[in-house]
Design a protein around this motif. Structure first.
Motif, PDB file in Angstrom:
ATOM      1  N   LYS A 299       0.830  -1.212   0.000  1.00  0.00           N
ATOM      2  CA  LYS A 299       0.000   0.000   0.000  1.00  0.00           C
ATOM      3  C   LYS A 299       0.863   1.261   0.000  1.00  0.00           C
ATOM      4  O   LYS A 299       0.662   2.198   0.775  1.00  0.00           O
ATOM      5  CB  LYS A 299      -0.985   0.032   1.176  1.00  0.00           C
ATOM      6  CG  LYS A 299      -2.152   1.004   0.922  1.00  0.00           C
ATOM      7  CD  LYS A 299      -3.129   1.114   2.080  1.00  0.00           C
ATOM      8  CE  LYS A 299      -4.205   2.142   1.775  1.00  0.00           C
ATOM      9  NZ  LYS A 299      -5.167   2.324   2.896  1.00  0.00           N
ATOM     10  N   VAL A 300       1.831   1.249  -0.883  1.00  0.00           N
ATOM     11  CA  VAL A 300       2.691   2.410  -1.103  1.00  0.00           C
ATOM     12  C   VAL A 300       2.101   3.229  -2.242  1.00  0.00           C
ATOM     13  O   VAL A 300       1.887   2.704  -3.347  1.00  0.00           O
ATOM     14  CB  VAL A 300       4.124   1.964  -1.454  1.00  0.00           C
ATOM     15  CG1 VAL A 300       4.978   3.135  -1.920  1.00  0.00           C
ATOM     16  CG2 VAL A 300       4.766   1.289  -0.250  1.00  0.00           C
ATOM     17  N   GLY A 301       1.812   4.497  -1.989  1.00  0.00           N
ATOM     18  CA  GLY A 301       1.299   5.364  -3.039  1.00  0.00           C
ATOM     19  C   GLY A 301       2.260   5.399  -4.212  1.00  0.00           C
ATOM     20  O   GLY A 301       3.479   5.411  -4.037  1.00  0.00           O
ATOM     21  N   ALA A 302       1.726   5.417  -5.435  1.00  0.00           N
ATOM     22  CA  ALA A 302       2.557   5.259  -6.632  1.00  0.00           C
ATOM     23  C   ALA A 302       2.244   6.346  -7.651  1.00  0.00           C
ATOM     24  O   ALA A 302       1.111   6.430  -8.137  1.00  0.00           O
ATOM     25  CB  ALA A 302       2.318   3.881  -7.234  1.00  0.00           C
ATOM     26  N   TYR A 303       3.253   7.151  -7.969  1.00  0.00           N
ATOM     27  CA  TYR A 303       3.120   8.211  -8.963  1.00  0.00           C
ATOM     28  C   TYR A 303       4.173   7.978 -10.040  1.00  0.00           C
ATOM     29  O   TYR A 303       5.331   8.367  -9.888  1.00  0.00           O
ATOM     30  CB  TYR A 303       3.347   9.587  -8.338  1.00  0.00           C
ATOM     31  CG  TYR A 303       2.318  10.017  -7.309  1.00  0.00           C
ATOM     32  CD1 TYR A 303       1.358  10.977  -7.625  1.00  0.00           C
ATOM     33  CD2 TYR A 303       2.320   9.497  -6.025  1.00  0.00           C
ATOM     34  CE1 TYR A 303       0.423  11.390  -6.689  1.00  0.00           C
ATOM     35  CE2 TYR A 303       1.392   9.896  -5.082  1.00  0.00           C
ATOM     36  CZ  TYR A 303       0.441  10.842  -5.416  1.00  0.00           C
ATOM     37  OH  TYR A 303      -0.489  11.251  -4.483  1.00  0.00           O
ATOM     38  N   ASN A 304       3.783   7.302 -11.125  1.00  0.00           N
ATOM     39  CA  ASN A 304       4.749   7.088 -12.199  1.00  0.00           C
ATOM     40  C   ASN A 304       5.011   8.394 -12.942  1.00  0.00           C
ATOM     41  O   ASN A 304       4.216   9.338 -12.877  1.00  0.00           O
ATOM     42  CB  ASN A 304       4.250   6.029 -13.181  1.00  0.00           C
ATOM     43  CG  ASN A 304       3.018   6.444 -13.945  1.00  0.00           C
ATOM     44  OD1 ASN A 304       1.906   6.200 -13.470  1.00  0.00           O
ATOM     45  ND2 ASN A 304       3.167   7.052 -15.097  1.00  0.00           N
ATOM     46  N   TRP A 305       6.150   8.438 -13.633  1.00  0.00           N
ATOM     47  CA  TRP A 305       6.446   9.653 -14.388  1.00  0.00           C
ATOM     48  C   TRP A 305       5.738   9.593 -15.734  1.00  0.00           C
ATOM     49  O   TRP A 305       5.967   8.704 -16.544  1.00  0.00           O
ATOM     50  CB  TRP A 305       7.946   9.861 -14.614  1.00  0.00           C
ATOM     51  CG  TRP A 305       8.130  11.252 -15.145  1.00  0.00           C
ATOM     52  CD1 TRP A 305       8.116  11.671 -16.436  1.00  0.00           C
ATOM     53  CD2 TRP A 305       8.247  12.438 -14.346  1.00  0.00           C
ATOM     54  NE1 TRP A 305       8.223  13.033 -16.507  1.00  0.00           N
ATOM     55  CE2 TRP A 305       8.309  13.531 -15.234  1.00  0.00           C
ATOM     56  CE3 TRP A 305       8.320  12.673 -12.962  1.00  0.00           C
ATOM     57  CZ2 TRP A 305       8.440  14.854 -14.799  1.00  0.00           C
ATOM     58  CZ3 TRP A 305       8.450  13.976 -12.531  1.00  0.00           C
ATOM     59  CH2 TRP A 305       8.511  15.048 -13.436  1.00  0.00           C
ATOM     60  N   GLY A 306       4.875  10.565 -15.953  1.00  0.00           N
ATOM     61  CA  GLY A 306       4.279  10.776 -17.254  1.00  0.00           C
ATOM     62  C   GLY A 306       2.963  10.053 -17.462  1.00  0.00           C
ATOM     63  O   GLY A 306       2.801   8.899 -17.076  1.00  0.00           O
ATOM     64  N   LEU A 307       2.026  10.760 -18.079  1.00  0.00           N
ATOM     65  CA  LEU A 307       0.734  10.164 -18.448  1.00  0.00           C
ATOM     66  C   LEU A 307       0.640  10.036 -19.953  1.00  0.00           C
ATOM     67  O   LEU A 307       0.586   8.938 -20.493  1.00  0.00           O
ATOM     68  CB  LEU A 307      -0.416  11.005 -17.905  1.00  0.00           C
ATOM     69  CG  LEU A 307      -1.822  10.473 -18.199  1.00  0.00           C
ATOM     70  CD1 LEU A 307      -2.069   9.155 -17.477  1.00  0.00           C
ATOM     71  CD2 LEU A 307      -2.901  11.496 -17.832  1.00  0.00           C
ATOM     72  N   VAL A 308       0.651  11.176 -20.649  1.00  0.00           N
ATOM     73  CA  VAL A 308       0.499  11.191 -22.101  1.00  0.00           C
ATOM     74  C   VAL A 308       1.794  11.678 -22.743  1.00  0.00           C
ATOM     75  O   VAL A 308       2.319  12.732 -22.378  1.00  0.00           O
ATOM     76  CB  VAL A 308      -0.681  12.094 -22.516  1.00  0.00           C
ATOM     77  CG1 VAL A 308      -0.827  12.120 -24.039  1.00  0.00           C
ATOM     78  CG2 VAL A 308      -1.980  11.602 -21.871  1.00  0.00           C
ATOM     79  N   ASN A 309       2.269  10.941 -23.694  1.00  0.00           N
ATOM     80  CA  ASN A 309       3.491  11.318 -24.396  1.00  0.00           C
ATOM     81  C   ASN A 309       3.284  12.613 -25.177  1.00  0.00           C
ATOM     82  O   ASN A 309       2.286  12.777 -25.865  1.00  0.00           O
ATOM     83  CB  ASN A 309       3.899  10.196 -25.340  1.00  0.00           C
ATOM     84  CG  ASN A 309       5.103  10.565 -26.176  1.00  0.00           C
ATOM     85  OD1 ASN A 309       5.002  10.696 -27.379  1.00  0.00           O
ATOM     86  ND2 ASN A 309       6.234  10.743 -25.532  1.00  0.00           N
ATOM     87  N   GLY A 310       4.213  13.543 -25.039  1.00  0.00           N
ATOM     88  CA  GLY A 310       4.047  14.819 -25.714  1.00  0.00           C
ATOM     89  C   GLY A 310       5.343  15.597 -25.820  1.00  0.00           C
ATOM     90  O   GLY A 310       6.421  15.025 -26.030  1.00  0.00           O
TER      91      GLY A 310
END
Length: 361
Positions: A299-310
């Motif tokens: 249950k570690v919060g997860a924020y990956n880098w990047g959503l939409v390529n641009g």
């Protein structure tokens, strides 16, 4: 809160909330956060459309940076646009982590107002700009303006339930710069000493405004990574400060799964909620299939880098990986979606959706 949250207080806060999964957000039409937030280039239709992609796989949070330079030139306009952004995220069921300062500016340019330039061909995050900027961090005569900026933003949104956490300072002392040839250089200046002091002061300014949301500073400086497996973790003075000051423990890890497990074994005894606010670097074995299940399990919060390529071109890896992997272009480094909303890898999106559903049922 005017002081650091106790372990009991912050764990009670976390117990009432879901497993947070999201991304570091810039719309695909912005080359950096100055362009994202400036009046002339704030692209709310694209923001809304791309946040709907995150909503479609169950993401419930995001992390994004605010620009000091835009505040200086357009204080009221920036505040209005923050409110619009928070509303757009909230409509998608997404809570926002706002980052107030950032030393990571790959372009090497000091922040400025106006056209931010086109992406430099073949260069990862080629127009990335720090905030307030290394020229401000290393000149204390400007710090009263930074204090005004931080206090004004926090005071305005300190009881806004759409904001999950205040991320006070991203990667303090990061002096990395990509030169014209795409190679890594280093900022010349007394950055670490000043970043340490400014970070401590900034945390005190945020606390003094008595926000209802917790705050964090991410540990990042001496992490083990795939490229340079440092023998120690979190022994750098920047990281020690971050862990000491934070209500919620956050860290960065573009690392393979064994390093993630080692990292969590160090952080979990601190007995505070944990979030990884930067991860996903496929060339460095930081992959969705390897890493996201570990975060779900703990249950570690997860924020990956990047959503939409641009325009940030973060599908391209760092130059050191380009040199080591001649076929690097076949694999995206960061990001999950193409601009039209289709997947880079549908199996990755399916895994996000299934794990989020399973652990937030």
């Amino acid at each position: 809160m005017k002081r650091r949250w106790t372990e009991e207080e912050i764990n009670a806060w976390a117990a009432q909330r879901p497993w947070f999964v999201g991304m570091n957000f810039l719309p695909s039409t912005a080359v950096n956060w100055n362009e994202m937030w400036a009046k002339e280039t704030f692209d709310l239709p694209t923001i809304k459309r791309e946040l709907s992609y995150a909503q479609s796989i169950g993401m419930n949070t995001l992390r994004t940076n605010l620009p000091f330079i835009v505040y200086l030139y357009d204080k009221e306009g920036l505040i209005e646009r923050i409110d619009q952004f928070l509303a757009a995220a909230s409509e998608c069921g997404i809570h926002t982590m706002l980052t107030l300062m950032d030393d990571c500016g790959f372009s090497g340019e000091h922040p400025y107002i106006g056209f931010q330039g086109e992406p430099r061909p073949g260069v990862h995050n080629s127009r990335g700009a720090a905030s307030p900027g290394r020229n401000v961090v290393t000149q204390k005569l400007y710090w009263p303006l930074v204090e005004e900026y931080i206090r004004t933003i926090v005071r305005r949104f300190k009881d806004d339930e759409r904001i999950l956490i205040w991320d006070v300072y991203n990667e303090p002392s990061n002096d990395g710069i990509f030169g014209d040839d795409g190679q890594m250089l280093h900022f010349q200046g007394p950055l670490t000493e000043h970043s340490l002091e400014l970070c401590r002061q900034a945390v005190s300014w945020v606390r003094d405004e008595d926000p209802s949301q917790p705050l964090t500073v991410g540990a990042w400086r001496n992490m083990k990574i795939f490229i340079d497996r440092t023998p120690k973790i979190f022994d750098h003075e920047i990281d020690k400060m971050a862990l000491e000051l934070s209500d919620v423990i956050t860290f960065h890890a573009y690392s393979p799964k064994d390093v993630i497990e080692e990292t969590l074994a160090i952080l979990e005894p601190l007995n505070r909620p944990i979030m990884c606010t930067e991860w996903l670097a496929r060339h460095a074995q930081s992959t969705v299939e390897d890493i996201l299940p570990i975060f779900a399990k703990h249950k570690v919060g997860a924020y990956n880098w990047g959503l939409v390529n641009g325009k940030t071109q973060t599908h391209l890896p760092w130059p050191v990986i380009m040199q080591a992997s001649p076929d690097y272009i076949k694999t995206w480094f960061h990001d999950l979606f193409k601009a039209d909303g289709s997947a880079y890898d549908q199996a990755e999106l399916d895994l996000f959706a299934s794990l989020i559903k399973e652990h937030n049922a």
